[in-house]
Design a protein around this motif. Structure first.
Motif, PDB file in Angstrom:
ATOM      1  N   LYS A  16       0.844  -1.209   0.000  1.00 34.75           N
ATOM      2  CA  LYS A  16       0.000   0.000   0.000  1.00 34.75           C
ATOM      3  C   LYS A  16       0.875   1.254   0.000  1.00 34.75           C
ATOM      4  O   LYS A  16       0.626   2.205  -0.745  1.00 34.75           O
ATOM      5  CB  LYS A  16      -0.899  -0.020   1.251  1.00 34.75           C
ATOM      6  N   HIS A  17       1.942   1.218   0.813  1.00 30.44           N
ATOM      7  CA  HIS A  17       2.792   2.405   0.931  1.00 30.44           C
ATOM      8  C   HIS A  17       3.694   2.611  -0.289  1.00 30.44           C
ATOM      9  O   HIS A  17       3.991   3.745  -0.649  1.00 30.44           O
ATOM     10  CB  HIS A  17       3.606   2.334   2.224  1.00 30.44           C
ATOM     11  N   PHE A  44      -7.650   9.093   8.757  1.00 35.12           N
ATOM     12  CA  PHE A  44      -7.438   8.021   9.741  1.00 35.12           C
ATOM     13  C   PHE A  44      -5.917   7.824   9.818  1.00 35.12           C
ATOM     14  O   PHE A  44      -5.386   6.814   9.374  1.00 35.12           O
ATOM     15  CB  PHE A  44      -8.146   6.732   9.297  1.00 35.12           C
ATOM     16  N   ALA A  45      -5.244   8.806  10.379  1.00 34.14           N
ATOM     17  CA  ALA A  45      -3.799   8.953  10.131  1.00 34.14           C
ATOM     18  C   ALA A  45      -2.924   7.935  10.874  1.00 34.14           C
ATOM     19  O   ALA A  45      -1.875   7.550  10.397  1.00 34.14           O
ATOM     20  CB  ALA A  45      -3.371  10.368  10.488  1.00 34.14           C
ATOM     21  N   GLY A  46      -3.303   7.508  12.059  1.00 33.71           N
ATOM     22  CA  GLY A  46      -2.386   6.713  12.872  1.00 33.71           C
ATOM     23  C   GLY A  46      -1.466   7.684  13.618  1.00 33.71           C
ATOM     24  O   GLY A  46      -1.853   8.811  13.878  1.00 33.71           O
ATOM     25  N   PRO A  47      -0.212   7.318  13.972  1.00 29.96           N
ATOM     26  CA  PRO A  47       0.501   6.153  13.452  1.00 29.96           C
ATOM     27  C   PRO A  47      -0.081   4.835  13.960  1.00 29.96           C
ATOM     28  O   PRO A  47      -0.564   4.740  15.071  1.00 29.96           O
ATOM     29  CB  PRO A  47       1.920   6.366  13.996  1.00 29.96           C
ATOM     30  N   THR A  58       4.558   5.321   7.662  1.00 31.67           N
ATOM     31  CA  THR A  58       3.144   5.648   7.856  1.00 31.67           C
ATOM     32  C   THR A  58       2.669   6.428   6.639  1.00 31.67           C
ATOM     33  O   THR A  58       3.474   7.045   5.941  1.00 31.67           O
ATOM     34  CB  THR A  58       2.949   6.548   9.103  1.00 31.67           C
ATOM     35  N   ARG A  90      -8.222   9.458  15.989  1.00 30.88           N
ATOM     36  CA  ARG A  90      -9.163   9.424  17.112  1.00 30.88           C
ATOM     37  C   ARG A  90      -8.524   8.877  18.393  1.00 30.88           C
ATOM     38  O   ARG A  90      -8.816   9.342  19.491  1.00 30.88           O
ATOM     39  CB  ARG A  90     -10.365   8.546  16.715  1.00 30.88           C
ATOM     40  N   ASP A 116     -12.929  12.166  15.914  1.00 33.13           N
ATOM     41  CA  ASP A 116     -13.510  11.235  14.953  1.00 33.13           C
ATOM     42  C   ASP A 116     -13.562  11.960  13.593  1.00 33.13           C
ATOM     43  O   ASP A 116     -14.011  13.108  13.528  1.00 33.13           O
ATOM     44  CB  ASP A 116     -14.919  10.873  15.440  1.00 33.13           C
ATOM     45  N   LEU A 137      -6.910  10.938   1.818  1.00 35.27           N
ATOM     46  CA  LEU A 137      -6.706   9.506   2.038  1.00 35.27           C
ATOM     47  C   LEU A 137      -7.698   9.047   3.111  1.00 35.27           C
ATOM     48  O   LEU A 137      -7.704   9.568   4.230  1.00 35.27           O
ATOM     49  CB  LEU A 137      -5.274   9.205   2.499  1.00 35.27           C
ATOM     50  N   ASP A 139      -8.473   5.786   5.018  1.00 33.30           N
ATOM     51  CA  ASP A 139      -7.932   4.445   5.268  1.00 33.30           C
ATOM     52  C   ASP A 139      -8.337   3.988   6.667  1.00 33.30           C
ATOM     53  O   ASP A 139      -7.510   3.895   7.576  1.00 33.30           O
ATOM     54  CB  ASP A 139      -6.393   4.526   5.125  1.00 33.30           C
TER      55      ASP A 139
HETATM   56  C1  LIG Z   1      -5.573   1.526   9.245  1.00 35.59           C
HETATM   57  S1  LIG Z   1      -5.021   2.697  10.379  1.00 35.59           S
HETATM   58  C2  LIG Z   1      -4.328   3.935   9.355  1.00 35.59           C
HETATM   59  C3  LIG Z   1      -3.050   3.573   8.752  1.00 35.59           C
HETATM   60  C4  LIG Z   1      -2.413   4.679   7.960  1.00 35.59           C
HETATM   61  N1  LIG Z   1      -3.308   5.214   6.918  1.00 35.59           N
HETATM   62  C5  LIG Z   1      -1.163   4.166   7.296  1.00 35.59           C
HETATM   63  O1  LIG Z   1      -1.240   3.647   6.160  1.00 35.59           O
HETATM   64  O2  LIG Z   1      -0.072   4.287   7.893  1.00 35.59           O
HETATM   65  C6  LIG Z   1      -6.485   3.482  10.921  1.00 35.59           C
HETATM   66  C7  LIG Z   1      -6.292   4.548  12.012  1.00 35.59           C
HETATM   67  O3  LIG Z   1      -7.505   5.266  12.146  1.00 35.59           O
HETATM   68  C8  LIG Z   1      -7.782   5.488  13.528  1.00 35.59           C
HETATM   69  N2  LIG Z   1      -9.249   5.635  13.593  1.00 35.59           N
HETATM   70  C9  LIG Z   1     -10.177   4.658  13.651  1.00 35.59           C
HETATM   71  N3  LIG Z   1     -11.409   5.187  13.602  1.00 35.59           N
HETATM   72  C10 LIG Z   1     -11.253   6.530  13.490  1.00 35.59           C
HETATM   73  C11 LIG Z   1     -12.159   7.617  13.341  1.00 35.59           C
HETATM   74  N4  LIG Z   1     -13.480   7.414  13.353  1.00 35.59           N
HETATM   75  N5  LIG Z   1     -11.657   8.848  13.172  1.00 35.59           N
HETATM   76  C12 LIG Z   1     -10.329   9.058  13.162  1.00 35.59           C
HETATM   77  N6  LIG Z   1      -9.413   8.070  13.318  1.00 35.59           N
HETATM   78  C13 LIG Z   1      -9.870   6.821  13.472  1.00 35.59           C
HETATM   79  C14 LIG Z   1      -7.238   4.265  14.220  1.00 35.59           C
HETATM   80  O4  LIG Z   1      -6.923   4.571  15.569  1.00 35.59           O
HETATM   81  C15 LIG Z   1      -5.976   3.973  13.386  1.00 35.59           C
HETATM   82  O5  LIG Z   1      -4.852   4.644  13.906  1.00 35.59           O
END
Ligand SMILES: C[S@@+](CC[C@H](N)C(=O)[O-])C[C@H]1O[C@@H](n2cnc3c(N)ncnc32)[C@H](O)[C@@H]1O
Length: 387
Positions: A16-17, A44-47, A58, A90, A116, A137, A139
């Protein structure tokens, strides 16, 4: 550059990256030639599961480096482009890590949100400057998301979107009768006749794994296209590292023919990288579980290359589509638009479509009334029609 060492046990994220890096690298640079401001929005940034100290494994780390490089290379040509990133997470502890990021990128305006994504989305859309081109993005970790809640995002002009569609989970959910799950799926895929098609296929026993995927992926693509009024929607599938099964589909939506060209280039490069890493991941797995590494290594070398034969088939399909979509003379379509429609349907690169088109002209099956002497392939503005 992303490095496979950071992705042990999550090789699917590496693929993916790899894709994300090359896509952003090419398109951030390209769009910065026309727009004064580029914004990357990671909902949905993470890390998440990062193994790299600088968070370069990331999605936002990859995007920030791409923004920085594009800014630098335009600066060398005396062009100043603003670069911004809006990052939403979140989870409080992941967000804590995210707050350390802005200090490392003083050249980029970074806003972080501990919220959120759907709650904060309307604020983000208001914050986005009108003159900015935006890369979104989406994700999420799970599959449940109301697509209509993203309508304003999808429909924003001067934007494009990558959406991670968790195919494996969605496919399994589509066979579960629970009403809450059924509602969740209807909200995720609001358009298309997917439920009836799946049920009919199941009743008649004609539905295979492949057709299930075509049905679900087709309707989700249609939903993105309709809600965002996109011209081109395409997807690339990421497989499970050890099993020959699709895990997720990265959807791409754009309104620009150049976008779909870049998407296919990056997709094919990522598929080749996936094919290499899956082979070595499988060999390592077998070696650690059975101690017969060498034997399996040589077996793999003899195996036919499925990816290359898939790409050859796509090439043949692209030729058929090119002929089907070319209107009959005297009606015409500009070549750039026709080629983009072919690229949106098939996994081929634009130089290959050009070569096919030139051959079809030679065979007198396609007409290009504007063809100039000395040209080897059709040019974007040429009128194109079927003989
Ligand atoms: C699949 S991971 C993202 C991975 C990132 N895009 C990457 O490729 O490195 C999803 C992230 O979204 C966060 N998350 C889940 N639900 C969320 C929401 N409703 N709003 C914001 N963040 C959320 C999770 O805590 C998690 O860190």
């Amino acid at each position: 550059m992303v490095s496979l060492h950071d992705y042990v046990g999550r090789e699917q994220s590496y693929v993916k990256h790899v894709f994300l890096e090359s896509y952003l690298e090419a398109l951030v640079h390209k769009t910065a030639s026309r727009y004064p401001h580029i914004v990357y929005v990671d909902g949905f940034a993470g890390p998440w599961q990062s193994a790299n100290e600088k968070l370069e494994d990331t999605s936002f780390g990859i995007a920030l480096n791409a923004l920085r490089r594009a800014k630098g290379s335009w600066k060398e040509k005396q062009r100043d482009v603003r670069m911004s990133a809006y990052l939403v997470e979140r989870d409080p502890s992941a967000y804590q890590q995210l707050t350390s990021v802005p200090a490392r990128y003083p050249d980029i305006t970074i806003k972080t949100y501990n919220d959120d994504f759907l709650t904060v989305l309307s604020k983000i859309l208001k914050d986005l400057p009108r003159d900015a081109f935006t890369f979104f993005l989406i994700d999420p970790k799970g599959w449940r998301i109301r697509l209509r809640a993203l309508e304003a995002l999808l429909a924003r002009p001067s934007s494009e979107v990558i959406f991670n569609f968790m195919f494996d989970f969605i496919n399994r959910a589509a066979s579960i009768r629970d009403p809450a799950i059924a509602t969740g799926l209807d909200e995720l895929i609001p358009f298309g006749d997917w439920r009836r098609e799946l049920e009919e296929g199941e009743r008649s026993g004609s539905v295979t794994r492949g057709t299930r995927k075509t049905i679900l992926v087709g309707s989700f693509g249609q939903s993105l296209k309709q809600l965002g009024k996109y011209d081109y929607v395409a997807e690339t599938t990421v497989l499970r590292p050890l099993k020959d099964r699709p895990l997720y589909c990265l959807f791409y939506a754009t309104r620009h023919p150049k976008g779909i060209e870049v998407f296919r280039d990056c997709q094919i490069a990522a598929l080749r990288e996936e094919s290499r890493t899956r082979a070595s991941t499988k060999v390592k797995h077998v070696a650690t579980t059975s101690g017969q590494g060498e034997f399996f290594q040589s077996l793999h070398e003899m195996a036919p290359d499925e990816l290359e034969s898939f790409l050859q088939d796509q090439h043949i399909e692209a030729e058929k589509t090119l002929l089907e979509l070319a209107p009959e003379s005297p009606i015409f379509l500009t070549y750039e638009k026709l080629r983009a429609q072919v690229l949106a349907r098939h996994v081929v690169r634009h130089p290959d479509v050009n070569k096919i088109a030139a051959r079809l002209r030679h065979e007198n099956r396609l007409l290009f009334p504007d063809w100039e002497k000395g040209k080897r392939v059709p040019q974007p503005g040429y009128r194109t029609q079927r003989n």
